[in-house]
Design an enzyme around this catalytic site. Structure first.
Site, PDB file in Angstrom:
ATOM      1  N   ARG A 180      78.833  -1.031  50.634  1.00 31.23           N
ATOM      2  CA  ARG A 180      79.152  -0.559  49.285  1.00 31.23           C
ATOM      3  C   ARG A 180      78.161   0.505  48.827  1.00 31.23           C
ATOM      4  O   ARG A 180      78.506   1.461  48.176  1.00 31.23           O
ATOM      5  CB  ARG A 180      79.092  -1.739  48.297  1.00 31.23           C
ATOM      6  CG  ARG A 180      80.341  -2.570  48.262  1.00 31.23           C
ATOM      7  CD  ARG A 180      80.312  -3.561  47.124  1.00 31.23           C
ATOM      8  NE  ARG A 180      79.194  -4.491  47.218  1.00 31.23           N
ATOM      9  CZ  ARG A 180      78.980  -5.492  46.373  1.00 31.23           C
ATOM     10  NH1 ARG A 180      79.777  -5.675  45.352  1.00 31.23           N
ATOM     11  NH2 ARG A 180      77.968  -6.322  46.534  1.00 31.23           N
ATOM     12  N   LYS A 204      84.250 -17.717  55.553  1.00 31.11           N
ATOM     13  CA  LYS A 204      84.444 -19.169  55.675  1.00 31.11           C
ATOM     14  C   LYS A 204      84.559 -19.771  54.282  1.00 31.11           C
ATOM     15  O   LYS A 204      83.555 -20.153  53.671  1.00 31.11           O
ATOM     16  CB  LYS A 204      83.260 -19.786  56.437  1.00 31.11           C
ATOM     17  CG  LYS A 204      83.202 -19.335  57.909  1.00 31.11           C
ATOM     18  CD  LYS A 204      81.994 -19.867  58.643  1.00 31.11           C
ATOM     19  CE  LYS A 204      82.022 -19.510  60.121  1.00 31.11           C
ATOM     20  NZ  LYS A 204      80.786 -19.872  60.830  1.00 31.11           N
ATOM     21  N   LYS A 261      82.709 -27.167  56.618  1.00 26.33           N
ATOM     22  CA  LYS A 261      81.331 -27.398  57.098  1.00 26.33           C
ATOM     23  C   LYS A 261      80.290 -26.864  56.106  1.00 26.33           C
ATOM     24  O   LYS A 261      79.169 -27.398  56.020  1.00 26.33           O
ATOM     25  CB  LYS A 261      81.122 -26.839  58.507  1.00 26.33           C
ATOM     26  CG  LYS A 261      81.196 -25.315  58.640  1.00 26.33           C
ATOM     27  CD  LYS A 261      79.881 -24.621  58.449  1.00 26.33           C
ATOM     28  CE  LYS A 261      80.073 -23.130  58.268  1.00 26.33           C
ATOM     29  NZ  LYS A 261      78.832 -22.421  57.985  1.00 26.33           N
ATOM     30  N   THR A 312      75.143 -25.596  61.176  1.00 24.02           N
ATOM     31  CA  THR A 312      74.910 -25.314  59.754  1.00 24.02           C
ATOM     32  C   THR A 312      74.175 -26.467  59.072  1.00 24.02           C
ATOM     33  O   THR A 312      73.294 -26.242  58.234  1.00 24.02           O
ATOM     34  CB  THR A 312      76.251 -25.025  59.041  1.00 24.02           C
ATOM     35  OG1 THR A 312      76.995 -24.093  59.831  1.00 24.02           O
ATOM     36  CG2 THR A 312      76.033 -24.430  57.675  1.00 24.02           C
ATOM     37  N   SER A 369      70.554 -21.844  57.387  1.00 22.64           N
ATOM     38  CA  SER A 369      71.813 -21.948  56.652  1.00 22.64           C
ATOM     39  C   SER A 369      71.571 -21.830  55.150  1.00 22.64           C
ATOM     40  O   SER A 369      70.768 -22.569  54.572  1.00 22.64           O
ATOM     41  CB  SER A 369      72.492 -23.291  56.943  1.00 22.64           C
ATOM     42  OG  SER A 369      73.431 -23.582  55.919  1.00 22.64           O
ATOM     43  N   ARG A 370      72.316 -20.905  54.521  1.00 29.27           N
ATOM     44  CA  ARG A 370      72.185 -20.743  53.067  1.00 29.27           C
ATOM     45  C   ARG A 370      72.753 -21.955  52.345  1.00 29.27           C
ATOM     46  O   ARG A 370      72.260 -22.360  51.306  1.00 29.27           O
ATOM     47  CB  ARG A 370      72.908 -19.467  52.590  1.00 29.27           C
ATOM     48  CG  ARG A 370      72.217 -18.159  52.897  1.00 29.27           C
ATOM     49  CD  ARG A 370      72.568 -17.584  54.224  1.00 29.27           C
ATOM     50  NE  ARG A 370      73.968 -17.604  54.543  1.00 29.27           N
ATOM     51  CZ  ARG A 370      74.809 -16.566  54.333  1.00 29.27           C
ATOM     52  NH1 ARG A 370      74.348 -15.457  53.805  1.00 29.27           N
ATOM     53  NH2 ARG A 370      76.075 -16.635  54.689  1.00 29.27           N
TER      54      ARG A 370
HETATM   55  N1  NAI Z   1      75.549 -15.227  57.407  1.00 28.05           N
HETATM   56  C1  NAI Z   1      76.000 -15.994  58.351  1.00 28.05           C
HETATM   57  O1  NAI Z   1      75.227 -16.544  59.134  1.00 28.05           O
HETATM   58  C2  NAI Z   1      77.462 -16.204  58.512  1.00 28.05           C
HETATM   59  C3  NAI Z   1      78.341 -15.952  57.477  1.00 28.05           C
HETATM   60  N2  NAI Z   1      79.667 -16.182  57.618  1.00 28.05           N
HETATM   61  C4  NAI Z   1      80.589 -15.896  56.550  1.00 28.05           C
HETATM   62  O2  NAI Z   1      80.705 -14.492  56.422  1.00 28.05           O
HETATM   63  C5  NAI Z   1      81.095 -14.157  55.095  1.00 28.05           C
HETATM   64  C6  NAI Z   1      80.232 -13.011  54.615  1.00 28.05           C
HETATM   65  O3  NAI Z   1      78.951 -13.557  54.434  1.00 28.05           O
HETATM   66  P1  NAI Z   1      77.571 -12.851  54.741  1.00 28.05           P
HETATM   67  O4  NAI Z   1      77.698 -11.585  55.449  1.00 28.05           O
HETATM   68  O5  NAI Z   1      76.726 -13.884  55.346  1.00 28.05           O
HETATM   69  O6  NAI Z   1      77.143 -12.649  53.243  1.00 28.05           O
HETATM   70  P2  NAI Z   1      75.802 -12.103  52.629  1.00 28.05           P
HETATM   71  O7  NAI Z   1      75.468 -13.006  51.531  1.00 28.05           O
HETATM   72  O8  NAI Z   1      74.795 -11.826  53.665  1.00 28.05           O
HETATM   73  O9  NAI Z   1      76.297 -10.713  52.061  1.00 28.05           O
HETATM   74  C7  NAI Z   1      77.442 -10.577  51.314  1.00 28.05           C
HETATM   75  C8  NAI Z   1      77.947  -9.170  51.513  1.00 28.05           C
HETATM   76  O10 NAI Z   1      79.110  -8.994  50.740  1.00 28.05           O
HETATM   77  C9  NAI Z   1      78.867  -8.004  49.793  1.00 28.05           C
HETATM   78  N3  NAI Z   1      79.537  -8.416  48.582  1.00 28.05           N
HETATM   79  C10 NAI Z   1      79.224  -9.400  47.745  1.00 28.05           C
HETATM   80  N4  NAI Z   1      80.107  -9.443  46.737  1.00 28.05           N
HETATM   81  C11 NAI Z   1      80.973  -8.444  46.987  1.00 28.05           C
HETATM   82  C12 NAI Z   1      82.075  -7.922  46.308  1.00 28.05           C
HETATM   83  N5  NAI Z   1      82.501  -8.455  45.180  1.00 28.05           N
HETATM   84  N6  NAI Z   1      82.707  -6.873  46.857  1.00 28.05           N
HETATM   85  C13 NAI Z   1      82.298  -6.314  48.013  1.00 28.05           C
HETATM   86  N7  NAI Z   1      81.249  -6.762  48.676  1.00 28.05           N
HETATM   87  C14 NAI Z   1      80.607  -7.799  48.174  1.00 28.05           C
HETATM   88  C15 NAI Z   1      77.381  -7.916  49.608  1.00 28.05           C
HETATM   89  O11 NAI Z   1      77.014  -6.637  49.137  1.00 28.05           O
HETATM   90  C16 NAI Z   1      76.955  -8.128  51.032  1.00 28.05           C
HETATM   91  O12 NAI Z   1      77.142  -6.947  51.775  1.00 28.05           O
HETATM   92  C17 NAI Z   1      80.979 -15.455  54.276  1.00 28.05           C
HETATM   93  O13 NAI Z   1      82.257 -16.000  54.103  1.00 28.05           O
HETATM   94  C18 NAI Z   1      80.152 -16.370  55.172  1.00 28.05           C
HETATM   95  O14 NAI Z   1      80.477 -17.738  54.989  1.00 28.05           O
HETATM   96  C19 NAI Z   1      80.170 -16.636  58.774  1.00 28.05           C
HETATM   97  C20 NAI Z   1      79.355 -16.882  59.848  1.00 28.05           C
HETATM   98  C21 NAI Z   1      77.945 -16.687  59.795  1.00 28.05           C
HETATM   99  O1  13P Z   2      78.536 -19.971  58.949  1.00 25.16           O
HETATM  100  C1  13P Z   2      77.374 -19.981  59.260  1.00 25.16           C
HETATM  101  C2  13P Z   2      76.910 -20.378  60.604  1.00 25.16           C
HETATM  102  O2  13P Z   2      77.977 -20.527  61.486  1.00 25.16           O
HETATM  103  C3  13P Z   2      76.343 -19.601  58.262  1.00 25.16           C
HETATM  104  O3  13P Z   2      76.122 -20.642  57.408  1.00 25.16           O
HETATM  105  P1  13P Z   2      75.485 -20.374  55.961  1.00 25.16           P
HETATM  106  O4  13P Z   2      76.491 -19.552  55.198  1.00 25.16           O
HETATM  107  O5  13P Z   2      75.262 -21.715  55.392  1.00 25.16           O
HETATM  108  O6  13P Z   2      74.210 -19.621  56.186  1.00 25.16           O
END
Ligand code: NAI
Ligand code: 13P
Length: 353
Positions: A53, A127, A212, A269, A275-276
């Site tokens: 963004r 997720k 999860k 997780t 894990s957040r």
């Molecule tokens: N971080 C991880 O280890 C993993 C995350 N996921 C999933 O991936 C998805 C994305 O999470 P992350 O990348 O970890 O999130 P993050 O918290 O690291 O970042 C979120 C991203 O989305 C953007 N964002 C937030 N609100 C927004 C909006 N309204 N419009 C556009 N962009 C927006 C932020 O600027 C940032 O780039 C989530 O559903 C999470 O559960 C899945 C597997 C692993």
């Molecule tokens: O999905 C995830 C690992 O597979 C990341 O988990 P958290 O969003 O809790 O960090």
């Protein structure tokens, strides 16, 4: 390598059958997981453009090969390019990867409507379960973008973004109703450290990924309250039982939950300080308020905080008992103290396993 027969055409299903070849990917969302998956795709030899963004973040990713906001201290592949213009990111993409948080996916898709290349496959990384509609993320994508559901896939597994970005070995699942689309995506993101398996059980993979996060919140709460490994193992195991109950009621296959997108992701997780969701739960377990716990995430998403309510509502709509999810919802949104939630869970009537 592709398992296709014949000579596939780039970016579209070859007329003579066989798997499409994905040569270019656009990853929309440059948080921790979008950035890590863009690095995986690049390492796998797929030409990848990441959309951010903020133009300054796009510049840092392209010029400095780093995303200091979300993956500090990690070197990204020099070939990975980021842009802040979504049309530029999508130009010529055979695969569109949606990497924004669940509750903002619909609004983003609406903004991007009409911009996805017409024959591209779409992959969800999110997720969660949408709050108002109780839809899974692939359903939201098909609904808003109009992409047929046999071209919409989900990637889910034990994939903590930081570990994947550090190129530590991990496996995952790519699920799509059309197995050849899942195979094409598998080929596009297989590296020496990242091993995707295919599956056609989209419902099971998405329910595993969404629930999860809620169970990880529960584990964090228990851990923050000072409880030990027996408690955590009990929560993980009973959390899996309620995930399977809900998944089966929605048409998922029970064996999916014995795989990477089920127990694999649940264990990673629920156990990891990275894990957040688990960390968020731990702050609540230590007695901090929801606002204080939220503040400590520094803008990172803990999907389970919202999904606990949508998963609970989805379960209620299908007559499925989800006591752990219900307890997490009551702690997060009804002010129930963690200790009281534990007492309430343990005072339920006894039953066979
Ligand atoms: N971080 C991880 O280890 C993993 C995350 N996921 C999933 O991936 C998805 C994305 O999470 P992350 O990348 O970890 O999130 P993050 O918290 O690291 O970042 C979120 C991203 O989305 C953007 N964002 C937030 N609100 C927004 C909006 N309204 N419009 C556009 N962009 C927006 C932020 O600027 C940032 O780039 C989530 O559903 C999470 O559960 C899945 C597997 C692993
Ligand atoms: O999905 C995830 C690992 O597979 C990341 O988990 P958290 O969003 O809790 O960090």
């Amino acid at each position: 390598m592709s398992t296709s027969a014949g000579t596939p055409t780039e970016g579209s299903a070859p007329p003579g059958g066989g798997d499409r070849v994905i040569a270019r990917a656009a990853v929309l969302g440059s948080g921790s997981w979008g950035t890590a998956m863009a690095a995986v795709l690049t390492d796998a030899g797929t030409s990848t453009t990441l959309w951010a963004r903020r133009p300054e973040l796009a510049r840092t990713i392209t010029d400095d090969h780093a995303n200091p906001d979300y993956l500090p201290g990690i070197d990204l592949p020099p070939a990975l390019r980021a842009v802040s213009d979504v049309d530029e990111a999508l130009d010529g993409a055979d695969l569109v990867v949606c990497a924004v948080p669940s509750q903002s996916l619909r609004a983003n898709l609406a903004r991007w409507r009409g911009t996805f290349p017409s024959d591209a496959a779409v992959l969800s990384l999110a997720k969660g379960i949408e709050s108002d509609t109780l839809l899974r993320m692939t359903e939201v994508i098909a609904d808003v973008s109009g992409t047929p559901d046999d071209r919409v896939a989900v990637l889910s597994g034990p994939n903590l973004a930081r570990e994947v970005a550090l190129r530590q070995p991990a496996a995952t699942v790519v699920a799509c109703r059309d197995e050849s689309v899942a195979r094409s995506i598998q080929n596009a993101c297989t590296t020496g450290y990242f091993r995707p398996y295919t599956n056609t059980d989209v419902v099971g993979c998405e329910i595993g990924g969404a629930v999860k996060n809620v169970i990880a919140l529960a584990c964090g709460m228990a851990s923050g309250a000072g409880l030990g490994e027996n408690t955590l193992a009990s929560i993980i195991t009973r959390g899996l039982a309620e995930t399977i109950r809900l998944g089966e009621a929605l048409g998922a296959r029970a064996e999916t939950f014995a795989g990477l997108a089920g127990v694999g992701d649940l264990v990673a997780t629920c156990s990891s300080p990275l894990s957040r969701n688990r960390s968020f739960g731990a702050r609540l377990g230590e007695g901090r308020s929801l606002d204080e716990a939220q503040e400590a995430t520094h803008g990172q998403v803990a999907e389970g905080v919202k999904s606990c309510s949508s998963v609970r509502a989805l379960a209620a709509a299908h007559g499925v008992d989800v006591p752990l999810t219900d307890a997490v919802h009551r702690v997060c949104h009804e002010g129930l103290p963690v200790r009281d939630a534990i007492v309430a869970l343990l005072s339920r009537s006894t039953k066979p396993e």
